[in-house]
Scaffold this motif. Structure first.
Motif, PDB file in Angstrom:
ATOM      1  N   PRO A   1       0.700  -1.260   0.104  1.00 39.26           N
ATOM      2  CA  PRO A   1      -0.098   0.076  -0.019  1.00 39.26           C
ATOM      3  C   PRO A   1       0.926   1.201  -0.061  1.00 39.26           C
ATOM      4  O   PRO A   1       1.877   1.170   0.639  1.00 39.26           O
ATOM      5  CB  PRO A   1      -0.751  -0.135   1.264  1.00 39.26           C
ATOM      6  N   LYS A   2       0.331   2.249  -0.756  1.00 39.60           N
ATOM      7  CA  LYS A   2       1.026   3.756  -0.659  1.00 39.60           C
ATOM      8  C   LYS A   2       1.282   3.996   0.570  1.00 39.60           C
ATOM      9  O   LYS A   2       0.404   4.125   1.461  1.00 39.60           O
ATOM     10  CB  LYS A   2       0.284   4.670  -1.534  1.00 39.60           C
ATOM     11  N   LEU A   3       2.726   4.409   1.009  1.00 37.31           N
ATOM     12  CA  LEU A   3       2.785   5.081   2.382  1.00 37.31           C
ATOM     13  C   LEU A   3       3.279   6.553   2.439  1.00 37.31           C
ATOM     14  O   LEU A   3       2.719   7.303   3.234  1.00 37.31           O
ATOM     15  CB  LEU A   3       3.820   4.288   3.028  1.00 37.31           C
ATOM     16  N   HIS A   4       4.174   6.803   1.303  1.00 37.32           N
ATOM     17  CA  HIS A   4       4.537   8.237   1.207  1.00 37.32           C
ATOM     18  C   HIS A   4       4.865   8.729  -0.208  1.00 37.32           C
ATOM     19  O   HIS A   4       5.014   7.638  -1.296  1.00 37.32           O
ATOM     20  CB  HIS A   4       5.885   8.208   1.954  1.00 37.32           C
ATOM     21  N   GLU A   5       4.917   9.998  -0.484  1.00 37.48           N
ATOM     22  CA  GLU A   5       5.238  10.539  -1.830  1.00 37.48           C
ATOM     23  C   GLU A   5       6.343  10.013  -2.252  1.00 37.48           C
ATOM     24  O   GLU A   5       7.429   9.799  -1.597  1.00 37.48           O
ATOM     25  CB  GLU A   5       5.420  12.152  -1.580  1.00 37.48           C
ATOM     26  N   GLY A   6       6.402   9.636  -3.348  1.00 36.12           N
ATOM     27  CA  GLY A   6       7.445   8.932  -4.206  1.00 36.12           C
ATOM     28  C   GLY A   6       7.762   7.518  -4.240  1.00 36.12           C
ATOM     29  O   GLY A   6       8.665   7.001  -4.690  1.00 36.12           O
ATOM     30  N   ASP A   7       6.958   6.713  -3.497  1.00 31.26           N
ATOM     31  CA  ASP A   7       7.028   5.306  -3.378  1.00 31.26           C
ATOM     32  C   ASP A   7       6.607   4.558  -4.307  1.00 31.26           C
ATOM     33  O   ASP A   7       6.820   3.328  -4.656  1.00 31.26           O
ATOM     34  CB  ASP A   7       6.713   4.803  -1.870  1.00 31.26           C
ATOM     35  N   ASN A   8       5.929   5.155  -5.423  1.00 31.59           N
ATOM     36  CA  ASN A   8       5.319   4.630  -6.643  1.00 31.59           C
ATOM     37  C   ASN A   8       4.442   3.396  -6.416  1.00 31.59           C
ATOM     38  O   ASN A   8       4.526   2.342  -7.092  1.00 31.59           O
ATOM     39  CB  ASN A   8       6.560   4.030  -7.744  1.00 31.59           C
ATOM     40  N   ARG A   9       3.743   3.448  -5.215  1.00 35.06           N
ATOM     41  CA  ARG A   9       2.952   2.336  -4.979  1.00 35.06           C
ATOM     42  C   ARG A   9       1.448   3.169  -5.181  1.00 35.06           C
ATOM     43  O   ARG A   9       1.056   4.273  -4.691  1.00 35.06           O
ATOM     44  CB  ARG A   9       2.832   2.000  -3.368  1.00 35.06           C
TER      45      ARG A   9
ATOM     46  N   TYR B   1      -7.126   9.936  -1.779  1.00 34.79           N
ATOM     47  CA  TYR B   1      -6.052   9.640  -1.002  1.00 34.79           C
ATOM     48  C   TYR B   1      -5.548  11.003  -0.703  1.00 34.79           C
ATOM     49  O   TYR B   1      -5.344  11.812  -1.402  1.00 34.79           O
ATOM     50  CB  TYR B   1      -5.097   8.840  -1.793  1.00 34.79           C
ATOM     51  N   PRO B   2      -4.752  11.184   0.503  1.00 30.67           N
ATOM     52  CA  PRO B   2      -4.815  10.242   1.811  1.00 30.67           C
ATOM     53  C   PRO B   2      -6.277  10.217   2.546  1.00 30.67           C
ATOM     54  O   PRO B   2      -6.708  11.489   2.886  1.00 30.67           O
ATOM     55  CB  PRO B   2      -3.771  10.656   2.647  1.00 30.67           C
ATOM     56  N   ASN B   3      -6.562   9.249   3.066  1.00 25.73           N
ATOM     57  CA  ASN B   3      -7.797   9.136   3.819  1.00 25.73           C
ATOM     58  C   ASN B   3      -7.467   9.088   5.276  1.00 25.73           C
ATOM     59  O   ASN B   3      -6.219   9.266   5.656  1.00 25.73           O
ATOM     60  CB  ASN B   3      -8.959   8.074   3.606  1.00 25.73           C
ATOM     61  N   ASP B   4      -8.184   9.046   6.215  1.00 32.19           N
ATOM     62  CA  ASP B   4      -7.841   8.893   7.589  1.00 32.19           C
ATOM     63  C   ASP B   4      -6.957   8.139   8.109  1.00 32.19           C
ATOM     64  O   ASP B   4      -5.916   8.018   8.880  1.00 32.19           O
ATOM     65  CB  ASP B   4      -9.115   8.905   8.513  1.00 32.19           C
ATOM     66  N   ILE B   5      -6.968   6.693   7.405  1.00 31.13           N
ATOM     67  CA  ILE B   5      -6.463   5.507   7.731  1.00 31.13           C
ATOM     68  C   ILE B   5      -5.050   5.835   7.268  1.00 31.13           C
ATOM     69  O   ILE B   5      -4.098   5.479   7.884  1.00 31.13           O
ATOM     70  CB  ILE B   5      -7.016   4.263   7.356  1.00 31.13           C
ATOM     71  N   ASP B   6      -4.818   6.221   6.040  1.00 32.60           N
ATOM     72  CA  ASP B   6      -3.576   6.511   5.486  1.00 32.60           C
ATOM     73  C   ASP B   6      -2.671   7.582   6.417  1.00 32.60           C
ATOM     74  O   ASP B   6      -1.649   7.281   6.593  1.00 32.60           O
ATOM     75  CB  ASP B   6      -3.636   7.285   3.924  1.00 32.60           C
ATOM     76  N   LYS B   7      -3.326   8.496   6.948  1.00 26.68           N
ATOM     77  CA  LYS B   7      -2.836   9.637   7.788  1.00 26.68           C
ATOM     78  C   LYS B   7      -2.281   8.988   8.966  1.00 26.68           C
ATOM     79  O   LYS B   7      -1.276   9.198   9.429  1.00 26.68           O
ATOM     80  CB  LYS B   7      -3.656  10.620   8.145  1.00 26.68           C
ATOM     81  N   ILE B   8      -3.130   8.037   9.485  1.00 28.98           N
ATOM     82  CA  ILE B   8      -2.439   7.267  10.873  1.00 28.98           C
ATOM     83  C   ILE B   8      -1.329   6.265  10.600  1.00 28.98           C
ATOM     84  O   ILE B   8      -0.487   6.480  11.112  1.00 28.98           O
ATOM     85  CB  ILE B   8      -3.845   6.433  11.455  1.00 28.98           C
ATOM     86  N   ASN B   9      -1.352   5.679   9.330  1.00 32.99           N
ATOM     87  CA  ASN B   9      -0.364   4.956   9.094  1.00 32.99           C
ATOM     88  C   ASN B   9       1.107   5.742   8.666  1.00 32.99           C
ATOM     89  O   ASN B   9       2.267   5.132   9.065  1.00 32.99           O
ATOM     90  CB  ASN B   9      -0.606   4.077   7.956  1.00 32.99           C
TER      91      ASN B   9
ATOM     92  N   ILE C   1      -3.869  11.001  -6.445  1.00 30.00           N
ATOM     93  CA  ILE C   1      -3.881   9.487  -6.946  1.00 30.00           C
ATOM     94  C   ILE C   1      -5.190   9.607  -7.661  1.00 30.00           C
ATOM     95  O   ILE C   1      -6.343  10.124  -7.080  1.00 30.00           O
ATOM     96  CB  ILE C   1      -4.147   8.635  -5.598  1.00 30.00           C
ATOM     97  N   ALA C   2      -5.172   9.151  -8.815  1.00 32.71           N
ATOM     98  CA  ALA C   2      -6.559   9.036  -9.905  1.00 32.71           C
ATOM     99  C   ALA C   2      -6.594   7.592 -10.362  1.00 32.71           C
ATOM    100  O   ALA C   2      -5.642   7.186 -10.861  1.00 32.71           O
ATOM    101  CB  ALA C   2      -6.561  10.349 -10.506  1.00 32.71           C
ATOM    102  N   ILE C   3      -8.074   7.805 -10.994  1.00 35.88           N
ATOM    103  CA  ILE C   3      -8.096   6.585 -12.122  1.00 35.88           C
ATOM    104  C   ILE C   3      -8.095   7.655 -13.411  1.00 35.88           C
ATOM    105  O   ILE C   3      -8.895   8.314 -13.299  1.00 35.88           O
ATOM    106  CB  ILE C   3      -9.399   5.929 -11.761  1.00 35.88           C
ATOM    107  N   HIS C   4      -7.386   7.285 -14.554  1.00 38.39           N
ATOM    108  CA  HIS C   4      -7.178   8.053 -15.660  1.00 38.39           C
ATOM    109  C   HIS C   4      -6.563   7.302 -16.760  1.00 38.39           C
ATOM    110  O   HIS C   4      -6.346   6.155 -16.711  1.00 38.39           O
ATOM    111  CB  HIS C   4      -6.279   9.350 -15.200  1.00 38.39           C
TER     112      HIS C   4
ATOM    113  N   GLY D   1       1.573   5.460  -9.165  1.00 36.58           N
ATOM    114  CA  GLY D   1       0.626   5.013  -7.911  1.00 36.58           C
ATOM    115  C   GLY D   1      -0.708   5.235  -8.354  1.00 36.58           C
ATOM    116  O   GLY D   1      -1.707   4.552  -7.666  1.00 36.58           O
ATOM    117  N   CYS D   2      -0.953   6.042  -9.456  1.00 30.11           N
ATOM    118  CA  CYS D   2      -2.345   5.932 -10.201  1.00 30.11           C
ATOM    119  C   CYS D   2      -2.815   4.675 -10.793  1.00 30.11           C
ATOM    120  O   CYS D   2      -1.999   3.718 -11.121  1.00 30.11           O
ATOM    121  CB  CYS D   2      -2.581   7.251 -11.151  1.00 30.11           C
ATOM    122  N   ILE D   3      -4.020   4.607 -11.043  1.00 30.02           N
ATOM    123  CA  ILE D   3      -4.629   3.557 -11.697  1.00 30.02           C
ATOM    124  C   ILE D   3      -4.843   3.972 -13.047  1.00 30.02           C
ATOM    125  O   ILE D   3      -5.535   4.716 -13.692  1.00 30.02           O
ATOM    126  CB  ILE D   3      -6.013   3.009 -11.047  1.00 30.02           C
TER     127      ILE D   3
END
Length: 222
Positions: free
Chosen positions: A74-82, A146-154, A178-181, A196-198
């Motif tokens: 799962p994506k964790l931070h900017e630049g991790d390409n997840r 993104y980021p949602n509340d859970i992402d912010k906690i992680n 992050i987007a679907i495009h 990280g996008c779809i």
């Protein structure tokens, strides 16, 4: 040998049933607080985006590309390409087919003018010597929250553990955008290809628009 094969088959069946049950529960939870007609389920390892209606019947199936980090976490931070994992919602709809005086058209038009260069890590799929170029978002861009509340906690927990890389003297941010495009590199669909996008085929992302409105649930699972 026969027993080993039967055990393997049984294990696969149990795993598939478990995954299906989990997806069903996530869809039920999403529709319990959403009055729209459709929700999306993105399965990263299958490289698919499924559309489900409120009766939990599948209405569409599309091939996608996701973040090019091979660990597929799962994506964790900017630049991790997840690509992130969790339950999100559509929070922005941009279309190149909107009226030219609309923000929807103007913003995507300007985004597609940006030229992505190989020296910055943006290259054609399988061709590191070629720039990705412009029109990278294609005809549609559907942002997710993104980021949602859970992402912010992680992210906060990772900061405390020291797991966030230091960039120019500061920890990398949590990330955004992050987007679907759509895309300008059709060969990348079905692979690890984005920041990280779809990504979707352009014809598919245009078709997807008929299923979504703002706040449409987007469930992303491993």
């Amino acid at each position: 040998m026969v027993m080993k094969r039967l055990f393997l088959i049984l294990s696969i069946v149990i795993f598939m049933v478990s995954c299906s049950d989990h997806k069903t529960e996530l869809l039920k939870k999403s529709f319990s607080s959403y009055n729209g007609k459709f929700a999306f389920v993105i399965t990263k390892k299958a490289f698919t985006l499924e559309v489900y209606d409120s009766d939990l019947k599948r209405a569409g199936l599309y091939k996608i590309g996701i973040g090019d980090n091979p660990d597929m976490k799962p994506k964790l931070h900017e630049g991790d390409n997840r690509t992130p994992e969790g339950t999100y919602e559509i929070d922005e709809i941009l279309s190149i087919d909107s009226e030219k005086n609309t923000d929807s058209y103007k913003k995507l038009f300007n985004m597609n003018k940006y030229f992505f260069k190989k020296v910055n890590g943006h290259h054609k799929y399988g061709y590191p010597e070629l720039d990705l170029g412009d029109n990278a978002y294609g005809p549609r861009y559907f942002g997710i929250n993104y980021p949602n509340d859970i992402d912010k906690i992680n992210y906060t927990k990772a900061l405390e553990r020291g797991d966030i890389p230091i960039i120019r003297g500061k920890p990398a941010g949590i990330g955004y955008g992050i987007a679907i495009h759509g895309n300008n590199d059709e060969e990348s669909i079905g692979g690890l290809c984005s920041n990280g996008c779809i990504r979707m085929y352009n014809k598919d992302v245009v078709e997807l628009e008929k299923y979504l409105i703002l706040k449409t649930p987007v469930i992303i699972i491993p």
